[in-house]
Design an enzyme around this catalytic site. Sequence first.
Site, mmCIF file in Angstrom:
data_model
loop_
_atom_site.group_PDB
_atom_site.id
_atom_site.type_symbol
_atom_site.label_atom_id
_atom_site.label_comp_id
_atom_site.label_asym_id
_atom_site.label_seq_id
_atom_site.Cartn_x
_atom_site.Cartn_y
_atom_site.Cartn_z
ATOM 1 N N GLU A 1 0.848 -1.192 0.000
ATOM 2 C CA GLU A 1 0.000 0.000 0.000
ATOM 3 C C GLU A 1 0.883 1.241 0.000
ATOM 4 O O GLU A 1 1.827 1.344 0.796
ATOM 5 C CB GLU A 1 -0.931 0.066 1.223
ATOM 6 C CG GLU A 1 -1.867 1.275 1.091
ATOM 7 C CD GLU A 1 -2.717 1.605 2.319
ATOM 8 O OE1 GLU A 1 -2.635 0.899 3.350
ATOM 9 O OE2 GLU A 1 -3.448 2.609 2.235
ATOM 10 N N GLU B 1 4.898 4.975 3.785
ATOM 11 C CA GLU B 1 4.268 6.236 4.180
ATOM 12 C C GLU B 1 5.348 7.298 4.355
ATOM 13 O O GLU B 1 6.286 7.121 5.129
ATOM 14 C CB GLU B 1 3.481 6.022 5.488
ATOM 15 C CG GLU B 1 2.971 7.278 6.155
ATOM 16 C CD GLU B 1 2.122 8.173 5.246
ATOM 17 O OE1 GLU B 1 1.121 7.703 4.709
ATOM 18 O OE2 GLU B 1 2.503 9.357 5.075
ATOM 19 N N ASP C 1 9.587 7.643 1.111
ATOM 20 C CA ASP C 1 8.979 8.283 -0.046
ATOM 21 C C ASP C 1 8.862 7.192 -1.119
ATOM 22 O O ASP C 1 9.881 6.670 -1.595
ATOM 23 C CB ASP C 1 9.869 9.432 -0.530
ATOM 24 C CG ASP C 1 9.284 10.157 -1.737
ATOM 25 O OD1 ASP C 1 8.490 9.551 -2.472
ATOM 26 O OD2 ASP C 1 9.648 11.329 -1.939
ATOM 27 N N ASP D 1 -2.596 11.806 -3.409
ATOM 28 C CA ASP D 1 -2.300 13.092 -4.044
ATOM 29 C C ASP D 1 -3.324 14.194 -3.822
ATOM 30 O O ASP D 1 -3.955 14.685 -4.770
ATOM 31 C CB ASP D 1 -2.132 12.857 -5.570
ATOM 32 C CG ASP D 1 -0.961 11.936 -5.864
ATOM 33 O OD1 ASP D 1 -0.025 11.898 -5.046
ATOM 34 O OD2 ASP D 1 -0.979 11.259 -6.904
ATOM 35 N N LYS E 1 -2.364 22.470 -6.611
ATOM 36 C CA LYS E 1 -1.646 23.596 -7.215
ATOM 37 C C LYS E 1 -0.540 23.097 -8.138
ATOM 38 O O LYS E 1 0.081 22.069 -7.856
ATOM 39 C CB LYS E 1 -1.035 24.466 -6.116
ATOM 40 C CG LYS E 1 -2.089 25.110 -5.245
ATOM 41 C CD LYS E 1 -1.473 25.986 -4.193
ATOM 42 C CE LYS E 1 -2.582 26.597 -3.353
ATOM 43 N NZ LYS E 1 -2.164 26.951 -2.028
ATOM 44 N N ASP F 1 -12.050 10.048 -4.224
ATOM 45 C CA ASP F 1 -13.380 10.686 -4.244
ATOM 46 C C ASP F 1 -13.376 11.925 -5.152
ATOM 47 O O ASP F 1 -14.357 12.656 -5.201
ATOM 48 C CB ASP F 1 -13.844 11.060 -2.824
ATOM 49 C CG ASP F 1 -12.853 11.927 -2.086
ATOM 50 O OD1 ASP F 1 -11.772 12.208 -2.636
ATOM 51 O OD2 ASP F 1 -13.147 12.331 -0.942
HETATM 52 C C1 LIG Z 1 -4.849 11.827 1.239
HETATM 53 S S1 LIG Z 1 -3.869 10.784 2.211
HETATM 54 C C2 LIG Z 1 -4.768 9.247 2.111
HETATM 55 C C3 LIG Z 1 -4.480 8.327 3.266
HETATM 56 C C4 LIG Z 1 -5.052 6.906 3.135
HETATM 57 N N1 LIG Z 1 -4.518 6.245 1.965
HETATM 58 C C5 LIG Z 1 -6.547 6.900 3.077
HETATM 59 O O1 LIG Z 1 -7.101 6.573 2.016
HETATM 60 O O2 LIG Z 1 -7.170 7.197 4.100
HETATM 61 C C6 LIG Z 1 -2.436 10.481 1.187
HETATM 62 C C7 LIG Z 1 -1.343 9.731 1.920
HETATM 63 O O3 LIG Z 1 -0.232 9.512 1.051
HETATM 64 C C8 LIG Z 1 0.971 9.826 1.756
HETATM 65 N N2 LIG Z 1 1.989 10.158 0.750
HETATM 66 C C9 LIG Z 1 2.030 11.242 -0.050
HETATM 67 N N3 LIG Z 1 3.111 11.219 -0.855
HETATM 68 C C10 LIG Z 1 3.764 10.064 -0.566
HETATM 69 C C11 LIG Z 1 4.974 9.464 -1.061
HETATM 70 N N4 LIG Z 1 5.693 10.062 -2.009
HETATM 71 N N5 LIG Z 1 5.348 8.276 -0.538
HETATM 72 C C12 LIG Z 1 4.618 7.675 0.442
HETATM 73 N N6 LIG Z 1 3.478 8.210 0.953
HETATM 74 C C13 LIG Z 1 3.052 9.377 0.455
HETATM 75 C C14 LIG Z 1 0.565 10.981 2.639
HETATM 76 O O4 LIG Z 1 1.466 11.237 3.692
HETATM 77 C C15 LIG Z 1 -0.792 10.491 3.121
HETATM 78 O O5 LIG Z 1 -0.676 9.599 4.189
#
Ligand SMILES: C[S@@+](CC[C@H](N)C(=O)[O-])C[C@H]1O[C@@H](n2cnc3c(N)ncnc32)[C@H](O)[C@@H]1O
Length: 215
Positions: free
Chosen positions: A42, A68, A96, A119, A123, A155
């Site tokens: 994930e 994460e 990352d 994502d 912007k 969504d």
């Molecule tokens: C909008 S949140 C959604 C969280 C979860 N997947 C959910 O559906 O409830 C997006 C998640 O992706 C993580 N994220 C963003 N860029 C990332 C990256 N380059 N590598 C790993 N995680 C990332 C963010 O920190 C955040 O936890």
Amino acid sequence: MESEPSTEQKRRLGPYAHAPRLPEGDEVDLRHLGAGEWIELEIGPGPKAGFLLERAAAAPEALLVGLEIRRKWATVGDERLAKHGFGKHARVFCEDARIALPRLRPDGGVRRVFLHFPDPWWKKRHQKRLVMGDVFLTEVARLLQPGGELYIQTDVEERAELYAKVVGECDAFVPAGDVEGSPVVVANPYGARSPREHRAIADGLPVHRMTWRRR
Ligand SMILES: C[S@@+](CC[C@H](N)C(=O)[O-])C[C@H]1O[C@@H](n2cnc3c(N)ncnc32)[C@H](O)[C@@H]1O
């Protein structure tokens, strides 16, 4: 092996300096990160690894790995999985995904990749943060076994359209939705929901779900 942060690093990184990291090196074998008959990944599990927690209960034979980027969320998520007794087959690492995915092995070793509500940046100057891009698709195509699944849900309708277009243009993936030739699925078939998915359902927001299979 994962190296211990120095005192200076700990001071700079704050209370989550000990966030779980992938082992160092150019190549990280997913099979060594825990136990399981198959592997699911994930990307971006969020604050409490809610999907991984539910998925670990629904698919106890699988090894689940979350990547994460946020130090605190990776730490809290990983600790929560361990506290519920899933530590041997469900982990979250503070990474990352754009940098970590190319290091993962073996090629063709992953059965499913999940990207839930990714994502949340709109912007133009934040475009460089997007997870879903060329690196992601190339690496997911390399890691998925033939017939393996890429599941994406959001969504945000425009984002769903964008994902459908970008993955649709990639030869490595075949749409595997409810209707032949389309990636769209009405229901989430995994017995587990992400926190954002739970919230969208509670708020009555439409969830756009899509599945592709590795050719
Ligand atoms: C909008 S949140 C959604 C969280 C979860 N997947 C959910 O559906 O409830 C997006 C998640 O992706 C993580 N994220 C963003 N860029 C990332 C990256 N380059 N590598 C790993 N995680 C990332 C963010 O920190 C955040 O936890």
